[in-house]
Motif scaffolding. Structure first.
Motif, PDB file in Angstrom:
ATOM      1  N   ARG A   1       0.864  -1.182   0.000  1.00 14.15           N
ATOM      2  CA  ARG A   1       0.000   0.000   0.000  1.00 14.15           C
ATOM      3  C   ARG A   1       0.897   1.228   0.000  1.00 14.15           C
ATOM      4  O   ARG A   1       1.726   1.406   0.889  1.00 14.15           O
TER       5      ARG A   1
ATOM      6  N   GLN B   1      -5.904   7.169  -3.200  1.00 14.92           N
ATOM      7  CA  GLN B   1      -6.056   5.874  -2.577  1.00 14.92           C
ATOM      8  C   GLN B   1      -6.626   4.894  -3.598  1.00 14.92           C
ATOM      9  O   GLN B   1      -7.284   5.280  -4.571  1.00 14.92           O
ATOM     10  N   SER B   2      -6.364   3.601  -3.355  1.00  9.61           N
ATOM     11  CA  SER B   2      -6.834   2.576  -4.276  1.00  9.61           C
ATOM     12  C   SER B   2      -8.352   2.438  -4.195  1.00  9.61           C
ATOM     13  O   SER B   2      -8.934   2.492  -3.116  1.00  9.61           O
TER      14      SER B   2
END
Length: 464
Positions: free
Chosen positions: A159, A461-462
């Motif tokens: 991440r 962000q993903s």
């Protein structure tokens, strides 16, 4: 991974021959390229990659620029476990692709090959490409499903976060111009407390924070109920000062407040309590730097237990301890306990609440404290201006029994409010932009520690 879709079989028309046996005699059947591609795809579905490979080679002899023929060849080679040449064919298909449908199909095929070869992290990147070029919503959901499938089976998980934050107080300095400092020395010299003017670096300095975070883990052992991980984290923050901050502290630079922290640790998770709970253990060691100089080394241990109630709500308890070996600050030992409760409201909003308590001991008395904190976050059920919205409140009371600046020690009350927006409709390679607005205020019985802070954080962000 999904199969090659038949709708990608439309191509330029030429005629090729297919030899078939009818009533014991050889007979030549004329097929168009589209028909031969359909036969090759059917052979792949029936587990006949050798025959599909022969057909794709024949198609490419007639037209080596045909994307679908390269994809059929790549898929057949993958089924034959000839991964190197399969990747070459998939790359060729990608380079020849012009339409969104072709780019989408090429990306998924390459991801399938990489995943079959065990390169799941690279496969996830190609699936992000597939999401980016998906021709319709159905194709998008297929690629996202593939991504989650590969991610769940990937021992590596990473991440990455990056943000830029204009901030009114990058150094956590005082919002006051002056403060009573060292009451004992003041009484000796002046017979009473003296209000000293604070130097520029002790006051709040505005500027911009550039933050980069990385968390990566390698799962070296896993069963249906347990997992063992090696975990590495990095947190790096750099700053630039505003013109007003430079005027207030002309000798200061943004790098004076730069911060970096790196940790390496072990994590263990185990499903328990009739599969309603999860027990977690994390142990890590690390070191931090401040202003480019070594700041502290530390070791941390965290134990946590979560449990899903019959109602669907979730409770979580965590106990952690940290031992700090100070380099440019004092040694300290900190113990912290957190209890949180997650509840789905009737409106559909998600409410998360948390209470935390902590205390620290140190050879240096002025670094010993105890604190109590409360937090709450509300996630709204409906999007606002196309964005998911989170509203947060935080209050903390921290007391230091000793301070050289006050007879009664140091008392701090801090409150913070924040608003986070995730712009789900803005998507690039499976990443959404975010914006977070934060405002906080710290009130202390020593004005040196009074602080106000306002920041606007822009990050990504993903999406899955």
């Amino acid at each position: 991974m999904g199969r090659l879709s038949r709708r990608f079989c439309l191509a330029v028309g030429v005629s090729l021959s297919l030899l078939a046996m009818t009533q014991g005699q050889a007979k030549t059947v004329k097929l168009s390229p589209d028909q031969l591609k359909a036969v090759a795809i059917q052979d792949l579905q029936l587990g006949q990659p050798e025959r599909a490979l022969r057909y794709s080679d024949a198609l490419l002899k007639r037209d080596d620029q045909d994307v679908m023929s390269h994809l059929i060849r790549a898929r057949a080679l993958r089924d034959l476990q000839q991964f190197g040449t399969a990747r070459t064919s998939a790359k060729t298909a990608w380079s020849l692709s012009e339409t969104k449908a072709e780019l989408y199909s090429s990306s998924r095929t390459m991801a399938q090959i990489l995943s079959s070869q065990g390169h799941r992290t690279r496969a996830q990147w190609w699936l992000r490409r597939a999401v980016e070029h998906a021709p319709d919503e159905r194709a998008t959901q297929q690629a996202i499903g593939d991504f989650r499938y590969v991610k769940a089976r990937n021992p590596w998980l990473a991440r990455i976060s990056f943000s830029i934050t204009p901030d009114s107080n990058i150094n956590n300095g005082s919002s006051e111009r002056s403060s009573f400092l060292n009451y004992r020395l003041s009484e000796i010299i002046a017979g009473q407390p003296v209000d000293y003017q604070l130097p520029g670096t002790a006051r709040a300095l505005s500027g911009i924070e550039y933050s980069l975070g990385l968390t990566t883990r390698y799962r070296f052992s896993e069963t249906p109920t347990q997992a063992h991980d090696i975990i590495f984290t990095a947190d790096v923050r750099h700053y630039t000062l505003s013109s007003s901050a430079k005027a207030l502290a002309p000798n200061a630079e943004g790098n004076d407040f730069a911060f970096a922290s790196y940790t390496l640790g072990y994590g263990h998770k185990r499903i328990n309590l009739d599969r309603r709970g999860e027990f977690r253990t994390v142990f890590d060691i690390g070191q931090s730097w401040y202003g480019g100089d070594e700041y502290a080394r530390f070791a941390r241990l965290s134990l946590g237990q979560s449990y899903k109630l019959q109602s669907g709500n979730r409770v979580n308890l965590r106990v952690s301890g940290e031992k700090q070996d100070g380099i440019t600050r004092s040694d300290s030992d900190t113990v912290r306990t957190d209890f949180s409760y997650t509840h789905r409201l009737q409106s559909g909003a998600l409410l998360w609440t948390n209470v935390t308590g902590a205390f620290a001991t140190s050879p240096l008395a002025l670094d010993e404290f105890h604190e109590l904190g409360l937090r709450a976050q509300l996630t709204l059920p409906k999007k606002v201006a196309g964005a998911t919205m989170h509203l947060g409140l935080w209050a903390r009371k921290r007391n230091y029994d000793f301070s050289p600046h006050h007879r009664d020690g140091r008392r701090e009350d801090r409150v913070q409010a924040d608003l986070t927006m995730v712009f789900n409709k803005v998507d690039y390679y499976g990443f959404n932009p975010t914006m977070r607005v934060t405002a906080s205020k710290t009130d202390s019985n020593i004005s040196l520690y009074d602080a106000k802070r306002f920041g606007v954080n822009f990050g990504i962000q993903s999406a899955f």
